[in-house]
Design a protein around this motif. Structure first.
Motif, PDB file in Angstrom:
ATOM      1  N   ALA F 142       0.845  -1.194   0.000  1.00 46.89           N
ATOM      2  CA  ALA F 142       0.000   0.000   0.000  1.00 46.89           C
ATOM      3  C   ALA F 142       0.882   1.247   0.000  1.00 46.89           C
ATOM      4  N   GLY F 143       1.937   1.224   0.778  1.00 42.98           N
ATOM      5  CA  GLY F 143       2.836   2.356   0.837  1.00 42.98           C
ATOM      6  C   GLY F 143       3.845   2.179   1.947  1.00 42.98           C
ATOM      7  N   GLU F 144       4.887   2.984   1.876  1.00 40.28           N
ATOM      8  CA  GLU F 144       5.873   2.985   2.961  1.00 40.28           C
ATOM      9  C   GLU F 144       6.133   4.440   3.317  1.00 40.28           C
ATOM     10  N   ARG F 145       6.133   4.744   4.583  1.00 48.34           N
ATOM     11  CA  ARG F 145       6.363   6.103   5.070  1.00 48.34           C
ATOM     12  C   ARG F 145       7.319   6.044   6.265  1.00 48.34           C
ATOM     13  N   ALA F 146       8.071   7.112   6.450  1.00 50.97           N
ATOM     14  CA  ALA F 146       9.105   7.122   7.483  1.00 50.97           C
ATOM     15  C   ALA F 146       8.710   7.999   8.657  1.00 50.97           C
ATOM     16  N   VAL F 147       9.125   7.601   9.873  1.00 50.34           N
ATOM     17  CA  VAL F 147       8.922   8.458  11.039  1.00 50.34           C
ATOM     18  C   VAL F 147       9.989   9.548  11.099  1.00 50.34           C
ATOM     19  N   ALA F 162       3.764   8.620  19.300  1.00 50.32           N
ATOM     20  CA  ALA F 162       2.897   9.561  18.592  1.00 50.32           C
ATOM     21  C   ALA F 162       3.247   9.602  17.101  1.00 50.32           C
ATOM     22  N   ARG F 163       4.531   9.584  16.802  1.00 51.13           N
ATOM     23  CA  ARG F 163       4.950   9.569  15.394  1.00 51.13           C
ATOM     24  C   ARG F 163       4.506   8.269  14.720  1.00 51.13           C
ATOM     25  N   LEU F 164       4.702   7.147  15.383  1.00 50.22           N
ATOM     26  CA  LEU F 164       4.278   5.857  14.809  1.00 50.22           C
ATOM     27  C   LEU F 164       2.783   5.873  14.521  1.00 50.22           C
ATOM     28  N   CYS F 165       2.024   6.441  15.438  1.00 52.95           N
ATOM     29  CA  CYS F 165       0.563   6.504  15.232  1.00 52.95           C
ATOM     30  C   CYS F 165       0.233   7.392  14.043  1.00 52.95           C
ATOM     31  N   ALA F 166       0.895   8.528  13.953  1.00 53.42           N
ATOM     32  CA  ALA F 166       0.599   9.464  12.859  1.00 53.42           C
ATOM     33  C   ALA F 166       0.934   8.827  11.512  1.00 53.42           C
ATOM     34  N   VAL F 167       2.113   8.223  11.431  1.00 48.39           N
ATOM     35  CA  VAL F 167       2.517   7.587  10.174  1.00 48.39           C
ATOM     36  C   VAL F 167       1.625   6.375   9.879  1.00 48.39           C
ATOM     37  N   ARG F 191       4.533  -2.248  19.454  1.00 49.77           N
ATOM     38  CA  ARG F 191       3.648  -3.012  18.572  1.00 49.77           C
ATOM     39  C   ARG F 191       2.218  -3.115  19.090  1.00 49.77           C
ATOM     40  N   ILE F 192       2.062  -3.581  20.308  1.00 52.06           N
ATOM     41  CA  ILE F 192       0.709  -3.841  20.804  1.00 52.06           C
ATOM     42  C   ILE F 192      -0.090  -2.547  20.934  1.00 52.06           C
ATOM     43  N   ALA F 193       0.535  -1.517  21.463  1.00 52.52           N
ATOM     44  CA  ALA F 193      -0.173  -0.243  21.614  1.00 52.52           C
ATOM     45  C   ALA F 193      -0.555   0.333  20.254  1.00 52.52           C
ATOM     46  N   LEU F 194       0.339   0.176  19.291  1.00 50.85           N
ATOM     47  CA  LEU F 194       0.052   0.713  17.963  1.00 50.85           C
ATOM     48  C   LEU F 194      -1.085  -0.061  17.299  1.00 50.85           C
ATOM     49  N   GLU F 195      -1.082  -1.369  17.485  1.00 53.84           N
ATOM     50  CA  GLU F 195      -2.154  -2.211  16.938  1.00 53.84           C
ATOM     51  C   GLU F 195      -3.502  -1.769  17.489  1.00 53.84           C
ATOM     52  N   ARG F 196      -3.511  -1.466  18.786  1.00 53.03           N
ATOM     53  CA  ARG F 196      -4.775  -1.008  19.397  1.00 53.03           C
ATOM     54  C   ARG F 196      -5.170   0.362  18.863  1.00 53.03           C
TER      55      ARG F 196
END
Lengths: 220, 220, 220, 220, 220, 220
Positions: F142-147, F162-167, F191-196
C-alpha cells in the motif's frame, strides 16, 4: 590522466588479470582519442573468479573503498555480471556507477523484445533472476540458460564457442529470445561470431555499461 | 560523410528546425572527432509539432522511407518522445534504431530507483504509460506529470524553467522519484540547471539515445 | 442505412475481399433485424494481406480518415489482429472503436483462466506479446504458437484445420491454455469445429469485437 | 421461452426485487426481438443486499443449484459486483457464465486506458482489488473510491448522483482514470447522466456482461 | 482446554477422519507443552474429499459457523489447500485465520527463490494459479504439476512416493524450482523423505500455517 | 545449550546492545520451555546502527562467518530490516536462515490485503522497495512512510509512539493499508499499543522471523 580529459574506471572485481585484459580488448572500439579515457583495473583484493555469493560479498567493501577514494574518475563501471557492490558504490560517490548486468539487460531491451541470457553456471541463474525482478524487467526475460563450462573448457576457444552457440540457439528457438546478453564479462571475445551464428543481436554487458558511462561523462 | 567514419542519423520527426537545432546543440558534448558523426535532420514531411496520435501516425511512413533508403547511416535515432515509427523502422533495416523514450527511461533506470517523467501536456501521459507497460518497466515509474505549457510560454526560458522545477519537485517529493526523464526533445536546454535545482539526475532522452547509438556503432 | 437504425462498421484493413466476405459470414449470427446494422467493408488502400509492421503502418491513416469522415456509424471495429490504427482512430471520433486483438483476448478472459493464441506466422508473435504487455494482461497468457501456413496451404480447408488442431492441442496440453483465441481474422470458419476438437472455448476475435460494439451501440 | 429462441438468465443474487427491476430497466436497450430473450430473476434465497463476504458465501450454492438445474438457458449472468459463485457455477454447466465485475472491468479496458471504479462502501474495495489481482489486470487500475451511501441516501436520486459525480471526478482528476466502472448493479440508472457529467465513458457492468452473453449465445 | 493455555483450531474441511489423523501426526513436532494447544477437528458437514469448486463452496458456511461460534480458540487454520472460506472466516472473527495454501507458499518464499507446487489433480492447478495471482506472488512460481493419483493409488505409500519424487524432479529440473510446496494436506507423511530425495526444501503447508498461528497466538 | 534442545540464533547486526535487549524482550512470548532455545546475540563487528548501504555491507562477511562457523544452531535470524547478508549466509549453511524484512512482509500478507511499512528514515524506503520488487510482492504494497526520528527522539517513548501513530494512520487512511509492518527491529516495544490505536494488525518482523524459524526447527 591527461589534464581535462575525463576518465572512466572499469573495475574487474576478480583478480584474474587475463579477464581484465580481455575486457580491455573488448573495449578497444570504445576508446576514442577525443573521448573519455577508459581505464581497466583488476581488483587486487578480489578472488580469482566470482562464482558464489561469498565471492560477491568479499569484494563489495574493496570496491566501495576504491570508488570512494577516487577523486579523479568521472564514472565507474563494475565489470562483473553479478553487479557486486553496486548500491554501496553509488552511496559513496556523486559520480555515476554502472553495473554490467543492469546495463547489459537494459541495452538488450532496445535491440529485441525478449531477452535471453547465457550464464556461466546453473548456480548463477537464480541470482540473476532475483536481479531481474529487482530491476522490474522480469516480463521481458525469455529465459536464462548456462553453458556450465569449467575454466579449462572455456579456455578452449572452439569448445566454448560451440557451447555458446548451442545455448544461444536454445534461448532463441525454445525460449523465444530475439536478443542475447552474455552473462559474464569473460565471453566478450565470442560476441561478434555468436551474433553472426545466431542471427540476432548479442550484447556484451561490459561494452553496454561503458557506453552508458561514456554518455554520462560527456553530457556531464 | 568522411569515408570510413560511421554516422548516426538523429531524426527530428517534426518539421520545426528550431527543435532540430536545439537537439544538435544538446548533442555537442557527444560529438567526438574520432567517434561516429552525428547528423541531426528535420523530417520535412513532419507536422510542426507532434502532440497527437494523428501527428505520430503522419510520420511513421516518412520515417520508414528515410531509414529504408539510407545505406550510409550506421544507426538511427528517432528523436520524438512518442517513439513514432520505431517498430516499422526496425523492420526495414538491419541497423539499430533507437527511440528516445525507450532509451531515456532505460538510462534513467541506471541512475535512480523510481523514475519521474515530465510531460509537455496531460494528454501525452496516457500514451507514455501505454509505452511503459509495453516496455515492461511500469513498476519503476514513480509518476508522470505535465508542465502544460503552450509553445509561447515555453519560449520564455525562465517561465519554462520555473514550471519544470515545480513539476520536478512534485515528482520528487510527492511521487518519490529519484531520477527525472525529460519527456520531450525540446526541454534539453534546461537539463543541467534542473539537475542542480532538484538534486537528482535529470536525463535528456536524446542524449541517452545517441549515447546508446554511439556504443552500438562503435562495437559493430 | 435505415433511418434510426444504428450501424457498426467492421473494417477489414487488407484489400482482400475474400477475407471481408469470410468475416461477413462469421458475423451472420450477430445480425439481428432489430439490432444494429453490421457493415463489413474492405479498406481499398490496404495491402492484400497484413503481415508486417510496414503493412500495419500503411493502413493507419486510411483507417483514420475513414473513421473521421464517417458521421453515420455508431461504432467501429478494426478487423485485423494487429489492431492497426486503433489509437489514432479513437482520437478522431467520439464513437467507440474496437480492436479485434483487444476484444478477442479480453473476451477469452471471461471463458478460461489462461489464454492460448494461434498466430498465422512466428513473426507475428513478438508483436502480439508487445500488445499483451501494453494491455497489462500478460500474466494470463499461457502461450502463443503459429500455424506457419502459406496462403496456398491455408486455402486447403482440411490442411489448415489439421494445423489449427495440432497447434491448439500444444497450447492446451503443453502450455496449459484453457481457452483459445484465433489470432487472425481469417480463421473464423474453423472456430466451431476447432472448439469441438479441443474441448475448450475458441474465440473468434471479430465476433468478440462486434459483440462489444453491439453492446456499446445499444446502451448508447 | 419461445421454441428455438435462446435465453440469457440474469440472476440478481440479492432478494431485493427493486434491484432486479432496475436491472431489467437498464437492460431494455439490449432486448432485441430477434435476439436472445433476457430474463432477470431475483434469487429468493439471497439476502436483501450483498455487502459482506458472508452475504456472498450465502448465495454461492443457491446460484450453483439454479444454474445446474436449468437446462433451458443458453448463458448465465451473475449480476452482483462481487461475482459470487462465479467459479462454482462455471463448474456445473457447459454454458458460459459471466460475472459483472469481470465483464465490467474487461469492457472498460476497451474504452479507456486506466480504470476507475466507484464502490458502494469502503469495505468492498479490498475485495474488489483482490479480484483485479486475480484477473491479472491490476496494472490498469487507476483507483477505486466509494460513495459510502446508506440505502436510504442512495434512494434519494439527486444526492446519490451528486456523490457519484464527486467520486467520479476524484477518480478522473486525482487518480487519472479515463473510464469509470459502476461497482454495483444498483447504480445503472445514473450511467448516462454520469457519463455526460464526467466526459469519459461510464460502464454499467450488468450491461457489459449481458452484452458478452448475447455474443456468446449468438455465435454458439 | 486448560485455563489460560490458548488453543489453535486446525480444521480439516473434509469429513475423512484419516486425513485429520494424518494432519495431527504431522503436527506432533509443533505440540509444545508450554505452547498453544493444537486441536485438529474434522468438519462433519464436509464432503469426503475436496476436489472441486462445488466441494469448496459446500464447506464455506459450515467453516464460517464453526469459526464464528467459537469463543475459546485463539487462532484458526483452514487445512485444505484450496483455502476454502478463508475470507468469510476472517470476516466473522477478530482472531487470525490462516489458510494453508497462503502460508505454505509464503513460507516457501523464505526457503527458495522459485516455488514448485505438487498438486493432486490437474484440475486443481488452474484454481491454485488464480490464488497465486490473487496473492500477488505469481512471479515466484516456477511451476505446478500434478501427481494425478487416485485415492486407491495414493494409499499405497511407495507408489505415491515414487510419483511425488518424479513430479518433484520435473519441477526442480525442468521448471527450475528450488523449493517445493505439497499442494495437499494429505501428502505430509512424505515430506521428509521427499526433501531428502530432491535435495531442496519441501514445505508441508499445514505445518507452515500452524507455525504462523503459533506465532500469532504467542505474541498476542 | 541443553543437549538435544535445538537453538535459534537471532543476530542483531548492529553493535547496540540495547537493541539486542529490546529484541530479547519482544521475543519473550516465543520462549517456550519445550521449544527451541532462542539466543539473541549482538554482532560485535557491527556499526552502532545500520542506516546506510555501507553499514549493510560492513556486516555481511561477519554475519557469514558467524553462520558458517556455528555448528550448533538449528536456524538463524538476521534481525535487521535491511536483511543484510541474507543470501551469503544461506550459501554457507544447510540450516534455514531468515531475514526479518522477508518474514515480516510475508507474515503481513496473511493478516491483511495491502501492506503499509513504517520506516525509520526516508532514505531506507528506496532500499526496501528494491527488496519488495526482488521478493515479487510489490503489488501488495500500500505504501511505505518514514517516522524520520533521530535516535534521541526515538528514545522518548511518547514522542516515538505519537509519530508511529501518525505515520500508521497515514498508511491506513491515505494509502489503504490494512496491515502494518514495523520497518525496524527497534520499534517492537510499541507493537501492541500501535495495533490497538490503529485497529489493524501490526507485525513486528523479528517476532515474525523467529516464529518461522521455530516452525522450521521443530519440523526438521
Amino acid at each position: 590522466m591527461a589534464a581535462g580529459r575525463p576518465s572512466i574506471l572499469v573495475i574487474n572485481p576478480n583478480s584474474n588479470q587475463a579477464v581484465t585484459d580481455g575486457m580491455a580488448k573488448a573495449l578497444q572500439p570504445l576508446l576514442l582519442s577525443s573521448g573519455p579515457e577508459i581505464i581497466c583495473r583488476t581488483l587486487e583484493e578480489g578472488p580469482f573468479g566470482i562464482e558464489s555469493q561469498c565471492d560477491i560479498e568479499s569484494v563489495t567493501l574493496p570496491l566501495r573503498d576504491l570508488v570512494r577514494d577516487d577523486n579523479l574518475t568521472a564514472a565507474f563501471v563494475i565489470a562483473c555480471y553479478s553487479d557486486p557492490g553496486l548500491q554501496v558504490c553509488r552511496e559513496v560517490t556523486d559520480k555515476p556507477v554502472f553495473g554490467i548486468q543492469e546495463c547489459g539487460v537494459l541495452t538488450a531491451l532496445t535491440r529485441g523484445d525478449r531477452v535471453g541470457v547465457i550464464a556461466i553456471k546453473d548456480a548463477s541463474i537464480r541470482r540473476h533472476m532475483r536481479a531481474l525482478r529487482q530491476m522490474g524487467v522480469i516480463d521481458r526475460l525469455a529465459g536464462e540458460r548456462a553453458v556450465n563450462l569449467t575454466v579449462a573448457e572455456s579456455a578452449q576457444g572452439e569448445g566454448t564457442f560451440a557451447r555458446l552457440c548451442a545455448v544461444g540457439r536454445d534461448l532463441k528457438d525454445l525460449d523465444g529470445a530475439d536478443v542475447i546478453v552474455l552473462g559474464c564479462a569473460g565471453m566478450a571475445a565470442h560476441r561478434i561470431a555468436l551474433e553472426r551464428a545466431l542471427g540476432i543481436p548479442v550484447i556484451d554487458p561490459v561494452q553496454a555499461a561503458v557506453t552508458m558511462a561514456i554518455g554520462a561523462v560527456l553530457v556531464g
